[in-house]
Design a protein around this motif. Structure first.
Motif, PDB file in Angstrom:
ATOM      1  N   GLY A   1      39.678  41.465  29.264  1.00 51.48           N
ATOM      2  CA  GLY A   1      40.315  39.672  28.469  1.00 51.48           C
ATOM      3  C   GLY A   1      41.508  39.644  27.944  1.00 51.48           C
ATOM      4  N   HIS A   2      41.778  40.054  27.658  1.00 50.13           N
ATOM      5  CA  HIS A   2      42.936  40.363  26.292  1.00 50.13           C
ATOM      6  C   HIS A   2      44.137  40.819  25.877  1.00 50.13           C
ATOM      7  N   HIS A   3      44.886  40.522  27.228  1.00 57.78           N
ATOM      8  CA  HIS A   3      45.948  40.728  28.053  1.00 57.78           C
ATOM      9  C   HIS A   3      46.808  39.689  28.754  1.00 57.78           C
ATOM     10  N   ALA A   4      48.017  40.306  28.587  1.00 53.87           N
ATOM     11  CA  ALA A   4      49.147  39.173  28.726  1.00 53.87           C
ATOM     12  C   ALA A   4      49.166  39.131  30.663  1.00 53.87           C
ATOM     13  N   PRO A   5      49.920  38.378  30.476  1.00 50.33           N
ATOM     14  CA  PRO A   5      49.448  37.760  31.888  1.00 50.33           C
ATOM     15  C   PRO A   5      50.999  38.949  32.972  1.00 50.33           C
ATOM     16  N   GLY A   6      49.718  39.287  34.007  1.00 48.76           N
ATOM     17  CA  GLY A   6      50.006  40.280  34.902  1.00 48.76           C
ATOM     18  C   GLY A   6      49.714  41.527  34.347  1.00 48.76           C
ATOM     19  N   THR A   7      49.390  42.036  32.776  1.00 46.16           N
ATOM     20  CA  THR A   7      49.667  43.336  33.052  1.00 46.16           C
ATOM     21  C   THR A   7      48.574  44.321  34.092  1.00 46.16           C
TER      22      THR A   7
ATOM     23  N   SER B   1      36.229  38.234  32.466  1.00 49.28           N
ATOM     24  CA  SER B   1      36.822  38.281  33.820  1.00 49.28           C
ATOM     25  C   SER B   1      38.166  37.418  33.390  1.00 49.28           C
ATOM     26  N   ARG B   2      38.995  36.840  34.483  1.00 51.40           N
ATOM     27  CA  ARG B   2      39.913  35.528  33.262  1.00 51.40           C
ATOM     28  C   ARG B   2      41.131  35.761  34.631  1.00 51.40           C
ATOM     29  N   TYR B   3      41.139  34.507  34.750  1.00 55.61           N
ATOM     30  CA  TYR B   3      42.524  33.689  35.317  1.00 55.61           C
ATOM     31  C   TYR B   3      43.907  33.503  34.689  1.00 55.61           C
ATOM     32  N   TYR B   4      43.239  33.153  33.518  1.00 56.43           N
ATOM     33  CA  TYR B   4      44.837  32.433  33.043  1.00 56.43           C
ATOM     34  C   TYR B   4      44.215  33.226  31.567  1.00 56.43           C
ATOM     35  N   ALA B   5      43.681  32.840  30.428  1.00 61.89           N
ATOM     36  CA  ALA B   5      43.966  33.687  28.895  1.00 61.89           C
ATOM     37  C   ALA B   5      42.363  34.497  29.369  1.00 61.89           C
ATOM     38  N   ASP B   6      41.914  34.661  27.257  1.00 56.84           N
ATOM     39  CA  ASP B   6      40.647  35.406  27.312  1.00 56.84           C
ATOM     40  C   ASP B   6      39.529  34.064  27.915  1.00 56.84           C
ATOM     41  N   ASP B   7      39.531  33.882  29.333  1.00 59.85           N
ATOM     42  CA  ASP B   7      38.643  32.795  29.960  1.00 59.85           C
ATOM     43  C   ASP B   7      36.448  33.277  30.197  1.00 59.85           C
ATOM     44  N   ASP B   8      36.775  34.908  29.173  1.00 55.14           N
ATOM     45  CA  ASP B   8      35.623  35.008  29.426  1.00 55.14           C
ATOM     46  C   ASP B   8      34.932  35.110  30.277  1.00 55.14           C
ATOM     47  N   LEU B   9      34.927  35.010  32.242  1.00 58.79           N
ATOM     48  CA  LEU B   9      34.111  35.089  32.543  1.00 58.79           C
ATOM     49  C   LEU B   9      33.332  35.974  33.004  1.00 58.79           C
ATOM     50  N   ILE B  10      32.548  36.260  34.183  1.00 51.99           N
ATOM     51  CA  ILE B  10      32.094  37.010  34.774  1.00 51.99           C
ATOM     52  C   ILE B  10      32.493  38.312  35.279  1.00 51.99           C
ATOM     53  N   VAL B  11      32.118  39.601  34.511  1.00 57.45           N
ATOM     54  CA  VAL B  11      33.528  40.422  35.231  1.00 57.45           C
ATOM     55  C   VAL B  11      33.419  41.114  36.842  1.00 57.45           C
ATOM     56  N   GLY B  12      34.298  40.936  37.404  1.00 58.70           N
ATOM     57  CA  GLY B  12      34.726  40.639  38.079  1.00 58.70           C
ATOM     58  C   GLY B  12      34.825  39.309  39.266  1.00 58.70           C
ATOM     59  N   SER B  13      34.445  38.224  39.026  1.00 52.87           N
ATOM     60  CA  SER B  13      34.400  37.744  39.764  1.00 52.87           C
ATOM     61  C   SER B  13      35.541  36.550  39.537  1.00 52.87           C
ATOM     62  N   ALA B  14      36.940  37.028  38.789  1.00 54.01           N
ATOM     63  CA  ALA B  14      37.929  36.406  39.237  1.00 54.01           C
ATOM     64  C   ALA B  14      39.153  37.325  39.638  1.00 54.01           C
ATOM     65  N   ASP B  15      38.516  38.829  39.766  1.00 54.31           N
ATOM     66  CA  ASP B  15      40.191  39.287  40.669  1.00 54.31           C
ATOM     67  C   ASP B  15      38.784  41.303  40.785  1.00 54.31           C
ATOM     68  N   PRO B  16      38.086  40.949  41.926  1.00 57.21           N
ATOM     69  CA  PRO B  16      36.898  42.403  41.961  1.00 57.21           C
ATOM     70  C   PRO B  16      38.103  43.337  42.501  1.00 57.21           C
ATOM     71  N   PHE B  17      39.382  43.206  42.819  1.00 60.27           N
ATOM     72  CA  PHE B  17      39.799  44.527  43.062  1.00 60.27           C
ATOM     73  C   PHE B  17      40.364  45.082  41.839  1.00 60.27           C
TER      74      PHE B  17
ATOM     75  N   TYR C   1      52.644  28.744  22.647  1.00 63.71           N
ATOM     76  CA  TYR C   1      53.438  30.705  22.759  1.00 63.71           C
ATOM     77  C   TYR C   1      53.211  31.318  24.074  1.00 63.71           C
ATOM     78  N   TYR C   2      51.349  30.566  24.221  1.00 56.95           N
ATOM     79  CA  TYR C   2      51.015  30.995  24.995  1.00 56.95           C
ATOM     80  C   TYR C   2      50.486  29.945  25.853  1.00 56.95           C
ATOM     81  N   ALA C   3      48.879  29.337  25.797  1.00 59.33           N
ATOM     82  CA  ALA C   3      47.990  28.480  26.581  1.00 59.33           C
ATOM     83  C   ALA C   3      48.507  27.411  25.978  1.00 59.33           C
ATOM     84  N   ASP C   4      47.401  26.505  26.207  1.00 54.15           N
ATOM     85  CA  ASP C   4      47.478  24.981  25.219  1.00 54.15           C
ATOM     86  C   ASP C   4      47.431  25.243  23.439  1.00 54.15           C
ATOM     87  N   ASP C   5      48.115  25.879  23.300  1.00 56.95           N
ATOM     88  CA  ASP C   5      48.352  25.964  21.608  1.00 56.95           C
ATOM     89  C   ASP C   5      47.734  24.938  21.048  1.00 56.95           C
ATOM     90  N   ASP C   6      48.456  23.455  21.359  1.00 57.38           N
ATOM     91  CA  ASP C   6      48.881  22.195  20.380  1.00 57.38           C
ATOM     92  C   ASP C   6      49.616  22.226  19.257  1.00 57.38           C
TER      93      ASP C   6
END
Lengths: 388, 388, 388, 388
Positions: A216-222, A244-260, B246-251
């Motif tokens: 979850g620690h990468h720039a968008p699209g990495t 897993s993540r949709y946006y930032a370091d969302d820390d969601l369940i692994v595989g839930s946001a982008d299983p592929f 710079y990234y998200a809702d950094d405020d």
């Protein structure tokens, strides 16, 4: 494509480490919701983690976070864990919650504070000595919020020196894994923002220092699987923090946001020799169950990793190599997708049962009564969270 | 380019509302650092906000957050504010910190909880009646973390109904401004993620409902000044929440991450008629001073808005229109950059002094002794933060 | 803050290399617009580049692209350039426009094609021998569009071997600079996507191999000045390709999209020793003037770099270091912003005139009559573009 | 979960329109690779498209692009299509390749050029009258590259006027669908960047104007299925342009980059009533086959949409609604994932065969000999691409 029977030996060796803090409460800066049954102590966290292993056979280790999981007697804690069928794993340091670290820890311009941060890591190595843990994981919250707030270059030099002192304290069988993170909690720069920075530092340190990749620690699209392939090639992939993540370091369940994506990552792990008995790569979860139940959240997570590993193991490597050599774009991609779209869940269920495990671990936990028991028993005290 | 003398009348009318919560502690999910002198009550927050206005002449209003700033007697609070040289402004609702709202508030599938959230907004309107505030600002934390967790479509329908009920409670001089946010604290979907959604809802409600644009609530790369221009064209830009990211809702402090973007936004505000006596657009800060001092952080912020407004007012509109009509790309861009690169600070300092204000508000605050006083006096009690 | 007089010696040494292809037509996949006066030959490109240097004194070198700028006699071309007041600079290879390279070049699985790509680079080194150029710049379009299309790991291994062969062909005074790019023209993975990958390869090669940082080749939100600081610290920052972006690799005029970012980059360049006589870092433009005039577009660009360099040189380092050591966030940031907001343009104009250059190079070019001359003279023939 | 037999009636009605230009060459600004067998005329494109429909039964319509597909006799072209088993579909306008449109078309500040662009759309409506097409699709390349280059607000006003004139020309059974795009080919602002802008315009126009959603035209991280749900709720989702992306507008095969996203989109389509006989939503591909074979690339694409539609149709709505109402996060998400992970391919193959179609359309095409025939026959002439 390989058959399921071909891959069970490889699956049998899979182990995914659980973070003790996944069983405590977590949330966002806006709110941490509490839930009935949440552990009040490290022992209760370990007991919960043991449930995950009991249901899946996949999670034999529990990672600790110091000072959240500080106890007087780590040897006793280790025995407690073993009594519950698990062992203690990676030790995670914490230099982001003491007021002293407001402007940095291992990078701090004030030598007194930097010393304090280094010595915290010595303490963590002491814990490792007591628990028999192999890995010291360092995730730094260090960074700045405004241009000019800190001297980026000077902070790197101090970081290198701090890491060297900690590295030199490691025993011969111990390792340091250095995690990188794109942003948060710092919002202008972080001191270890990318794999290149972590790689540059651990390369300078020596063989016992490795990179930790948190998904979850990468720039968008990495393209994360590229980093996996590269680090394995360079011999410096030490461990994973899965989520897993949709946006930032969302820390969601692994595989839930982008299983592929998870599938592609595991494919490159296997391709590069990062899976199986010959590999030292550690697989660990690092997630937040802000709104879902924690124990089944962890069960779901290790199952996701297992299912995707199975799919990745099914890829027909010979046919793929031929299609790649032929410039057969659709054919090569089709072989990958064919494995991804294969529904391995029935085979996995049957195989689990053949090993004495529940075919459906989610259901098994749900009917076990454990959740009701802890909700009833764990009354009073202070629920564990990130601050305790 | 216009001369500074040409724009002072316009600058004289500028007012930027301060959020009471900027004076309390804030942080990330990892840590909230406390600082000496932090207010323990809404009165102390107002006293601090008044310092910003005294130093700059730019910040005559203080926005309140309910329940963080709940008091028994809002009329008395209003008099307290006036005694300090400021007035009470926008009322901000809060439906994200009660355990009931774990899965939503105005969108909740459970009618009991949705009713509770609607009634909280009725309470906020009551507060507005007592304070004489014009705007009710609604920022919803509603959303989900996992696909399937909620029914996106059903939630929209319930949201529309909830907003209608609240709208109907507004008095003839009152407005609702509906804020949108790309993500956080929800990580799969948010129920008002973009200006289009906010616009669709407020258009359906009527003339008293407007969009609130928070500059930190967009996807990476979003052209925010376009949205400003579009909403002004559609007559639906109600208010701004200024900050930067710079990234998200950094405020972060407005203008600190991308000064040129702030300039472009203010240019489109002026171009579209959103600035000056004929406009109802409200300008407000919404920031977090996690690591910097709060009162000077707010002073710096309103000065940044003022300086960029001055630069934007300097643009030579006639020459620009001609260059645009001629397809003179470099010429047109050059006119914009010329204004942006003009250092308006000396002129602003002299002009401030001519109006009886300090030429250098940051310095004036630093030597005022106020900070030392509050650090000494505000001992004991509970420092204000997002939770209180 | 330093005074302008303090920094003129440093400014006097600044040189920014121009890309020959900036003077030809460029565009997007949708359309390449042609413009009157566009060069038909490398000689005409050099003549145009010489105008930029004549107007600014900042651009004494012209980079060539092979085969776009292929000629029979490079020694004669070098004399032609010198007759126009400039010299030939970096040699850029091109392995992305031959049909053979559809699936890769230095990474290709087919040894015949990989050999062809390696030998193209040998040809480029031959050109360098003839022109006296120091740097061979390698930007690879290699990558894939679909998961499985290529073997990521195998491609890295072949890339390492290809680079080794090219590196071994370099003369003792020659260097290789390896550029990285996040995406485009490949859309699933690129073979050199980030600075870490470029760094890993050039570190393995030796002292003559360095990283090339193109400011437009990063993921959204990437802190580029951090990479600058890190590469300078590691001794591996070879060169810059300057341009700017809002979204992808937009290739806009440097400094046009985010002037503050350019300032921060140049600040870290200076901080890390990358500017001035003791540094080997090459500064180059790499832009596309799709809709604006090309020669004034290049003039505007080198002026932007010069202006931002001046601002960055003005920073009061001692005061900054003290503020950083004191944890004075607003003070430290204020020192940076103070330099950024200083309008250096009048001082630069006067200083240019004192050196026999036009005070306003954009105006000087506009009234020079050069543009009208080339529009009149350059009739017939084929306008230069990326394909020729 | 529903059984496959429950959903075949719904699947039987599915139709996905093919873009004629997908069969011509495409590429990036760096290179367009040509391939043997590429059509030289619109008739050859239609013949190729008919192969996709023959193999899948999914693609009965071919969209045309004017002027790329301009012919003298569209009625005859329509008969040609019918002879090949397909019909002519959406008409796409093009105002981005004439030199006149360098600075805009429907937004242009010059009335002569704006008139020309409007009249091009009248021509397109004439084509629609001749072909019987329902939809006029407008994708605008209009935008600017530099701040100040154009007047954002004025451009919107002119756009509204231009659209009104075109709208008024539509027949009673004709529609306009207005596509939005985040960026490219313009790099500072685009005149229709987001769904909100498209929605504001089409709402102002009337019932025959709708939004076109291209799945590749969003900012990183955008939740596209939310937009689908919202537009369906507002009654303004007119059509889809399907493709997929990792970074920008990559125009890859739909479903290849993020299969789960495609599933979620189709789930919301079904949930919101956008699928089936009662819906007017048009499903179309808009992709570039830069490196893969074009006809099988299109076959693969329509199959991906069909497979994901099947999975989305399988979701157990009643169980899902119950889990959502209960706040059962993992249960609700599990129901979604259960459908997604179900391997529908064997059932689809059998069902295709039951309908007289090949069970494996990719294989059927590969062994049909069609590709060899066109590679042999289509020698000489000029291969179709975006410029012709």
């Amino acid at each position: 494509m390989a058959s399921f029977a071909d891959i069970t030996d490889q699956l049998a060796g899979q182990a995914i480490e659980l973070p003790s803090w996944a069983f405590g409460n977590s949330g966002t800066r806006f709110k941490v919701f509490s839930t009935p049954g949440t552990p009040r102590s490290v022992e209760e966290k370990i007991a919960d983690a043991a449930q995950v292993h009991a249901a899946t056979g996949l999670a034999p280790k529990v990672a600790l976070h110091i000072p959240w999981d500080q106890v007087d007697d780590f040897a006793a804690l280790g025995r407690y864990a073993e009594d519950h069928g698990v062992t203690l794993g990676t030790i995670n340091s914490n230099t982001f919650q003491d007021d002293a670290y407001k402007f940095g820890s291992l990078t701090h311009v004030d030598e007194t504070i930097r010393r304090k941060a280094i010595e915290h890591h010595f303490t963590c190595v002491d814990v490792m000595d007591a628990t028999g843990s192999r890995d010291l994981k360092i995730w730094l919250a260090d960074g700045t919020n405004y241009a000019g707030q800190g001297d980026i270059r000077g902070r790197q030099d101090r970081l290198a020196d701090s890491l060297r002192q900690i590295y030199d304290r490691l025993g011969p069988e111990q390792r340091m894994v250095l995690e990188y993170k794109f942003f948060e909690p710092a919002f202008y720069h972080t001191d270890v923002p990318d794999w290149g920075t972590s790689y540059a530092h651990v390369s300078a340190l020596g063989d016992k220092a490795m990179v930790c990749l948190d998904t979850g620690h990468h720039a968008p699209g990495t393209n994360i699987e590229f980093i996996v392939a590269q680090l394995l090639r360079l011999g410096k992939l030490g461990s994973f923090d899965f989520n897993s993540r949709y946006y930032a370091d969302d820390d969601l369940i692994v595989g839930s946001a982008d299983p592929f994506q998870l599938f592609r990552i595991l494919y490159e792990v296997i391709r590069g020799g990062g899976f199986g008995p010959g590999s030292d790569v550690a697989f660990m979860l690092d997630q937040c169950h802000n709104v879902e139940d924690k124990i089944p959240g962890q069960i779901r997570s290790v199952l996701n990793v297992q299912e995707m590993t199975a799919r990745a193991l099914l890829v027909d490597h010979d046919a793929l190599a031929k299609a790649q050599a032929d410039g057969d774009v659709l054919g090569a991609n089709g072989l990958i997708m064919d494995a991804f779209y294969t529904d391995v869940r029935p085979d996995l269920a049957a195989w689990r049962e053949s090993r004495g495990l529940p075919g459906d671990p989610m259901h098994a936990y749900a009917v076990s009564g454990y959740q009701r028991t802890i909700e009833t028993d764990r009354v009073g005290g202070r629920q564990a969270g990130w601050g305790a």
